[in-house]
Write a protein that holds these residues in place. Sequence first.
Motif, short mmCIF file in Angstrom:
data_model
loop_
_atom_site.label_atom_id
_atom_site.label_comp_id
_atom_site.label_asym_id
_atom_site.label_seq_id
_atom_site.Cartn_x
_atom_site.Cartn_y
_atom_site.Cartn_z
N LEU A 1 0.86 -1.19 0.00
CA LEU A 1 0.00 0.00 0.00
C LEU A 1 0.90 1.24 0.00
O LEU A 1 1.81 1.34 0.82
CB LEU A 1 -0.89 0.00 1.24
N SER B 1 -0.17 4.67 -0.05
CA SER B 1 -0.74 5.96 0.34
C SER B 1 -1.08 6.04 1.82
O SER B 1 -1.98 6.79 2.22
CB SER B 1 -2.00 6.24 -0.50
N LEU B 2 -0.38 5.28 2.64
CA LEU B 2 -0.66 5.28 4.08
C LEU B 2 -0.11 6.53 4.74
O LEU B 2 0.97 7.00 4.40
CB LEU B 2 -0.04 4.03 4.72
N GLN B 3 -0.87 7.07 5.70
CA GLN B 3 -0.48 8.29 6.41
C GLN B 3 0.30 7.91 7.67
O GLN B 3 -0.27 7.75 8.74
CB GLN B 3 -1.71 9.12 6.74
N THR B 4 1.59 7.74 7.53
CA THR B 4 2.43 7.33 8.65
C THR B 4 2.82 8.53 9.52
O THR B 4 2.89 9.66 9.00
CB THR B 4 3.71 6.66 8.13
N TYR C 1 1.20 5.56 12.20
CA TYR C 1 -0.18 5.22 12.56
C TYR C 1 -0.22 3.94 13.38
O TYR C 1 0.72 3.15 13.40
CB TYR C 1 -1.03 5.06 11.30
N TYR D 1 -5.84 3.52 11.87
CA TYR D 1 -6.59 2.88 10.78
C TYR D 1 -7.50 1.79 11.33
O TYR D 1 -7.12 1.05 12.25
CB TYR D 1 -5.65 2.25 9.76
N CYS E 1 -10.54 2.05 6.60
CA CYS E 1 -9.82 1.55 5.43
C CYS E 1 -10.76 1.27 4.26
O CYS E 1 -11.95 1.03 4.44
CB CYS E 1 -9.09 0.25 5.78
N GLN F 1 -2.74 -6.99 1.38
CA GLN F 1 -2.76 -5.56 1.70
C GLN F 1 -2.95 -5.34 3.20
O GLN F 1 -2.34 -4.42 3.77
CB GLN F 1 -3.87 -4.88 0.90
N LEU G 1 -0.55 -3.24 5.74
CA LEU G 1 -1.05 -2.24 6.69
C LEU G 1 -0.54 -2.53 8.09
O LEU G 1 -0.05 -1.63 8.79
CB LEU G 1 -2.59 -2.25 6.69
N LYS H 1 3.44 -2.01 8.61
CA LYS H 1 3.96 -0.64 8.65
C LYS H 1 3.45 0.15 9.86
O LYS H 1 3.80 1.32 10.02
CB LYS H 1 3.58 0.09 7.36
#
Length: 324
Positions: free
Chosen positions: A171, A173-176, A178, A213, A238, A245, A249, A252
């Motif tokens: 993935l 586009s994860l907003q790390t 998180y 998430y 999500c 996937q 998630l 990370k």
Amino acid sequence: MKILLVRLSSMGDLIHTLPAVQDLAQQRPDVELHWLSEAGFADIARLHPFVKKVHTMKWRQWRKNLTQAETWREIGRLKTALQQEQFDFVLDSQGLIKSALFAKMAKAPIYGLDQHSARESWVAHFYQHQFAVEKGKNAVWRNRVLFAQIFGYSLPEQQSFGLEVPEAGRLNSLQTPYYVALHATSRDSKLWPSENWVALLQKIYAEQNTKVYLPWGNTAEKTRAEQIAANLPFAIVCDKMSLLQAADLLDKAVGVMGVDTGLLHLANALDKPVVGIYTDTDPLKTGVQVSPWAQNLGNVAKIPAVEEVYRVLMECVAAKNNNN
């Protein structure tokens, strides 16, 4: 040596087989390992790089359509594909009549548990080679001992799941940074109250300033996630995702907290800081593999408090950071 491992379902059963696969990869790199599993859980097998090929069956679908010709054609195609591989032998680590019947499709000698060790004692009659493994131990240990006996090596002292998320599951586009909140489970009695989740997520954001998430697997779980996140702008529901996937998630994340569900064990297998939240099951039987950064809280009719979950989660994250 070319071997077929039969471990069909469920998610937790497949995950608990992975340390045995890791032992095999380290002790017997000459083995070419194939894996037969239920299609819905095949991505778990794909997380271990030592698994050369994953074969899938759809028994959960087939058993509802046994009167249809196409069902039997699909079963026939699986049987042909397995026999064409010409395996040296089949290892049925599930120990059920169902798994043994699928193991027989490969037309190779079958290795498995003896009648005193298997979950269904009669299954031993299907096996040409039988092995004793003590009952009452956890599933990870029993799988590792079975593999060690079959492949002729001493059980390694160190236990590892050895997982790698393949490129197909990444993935981007994860907003790390998180955290991940695993709020959904198979039975309502195993849920943690929604108000507890809201309070925990608020505390994480207030103290750690991070996103959280919330993954889901069906419509009811998505609705629950949306209700938890409704007034929490830092909580992200999500999109629908595959098991690969979901693994990315989890892999990370800074840390993962969750109820008794397969994804909790997957996070544990990925060696993440995890806190299991138990409300209607005994974590001694179904909990995560405990370590300084993996802990279980609660029990049957013993619902963990928000403050306790947060405190232990932070302790797990700190322990993992100190180990790196």
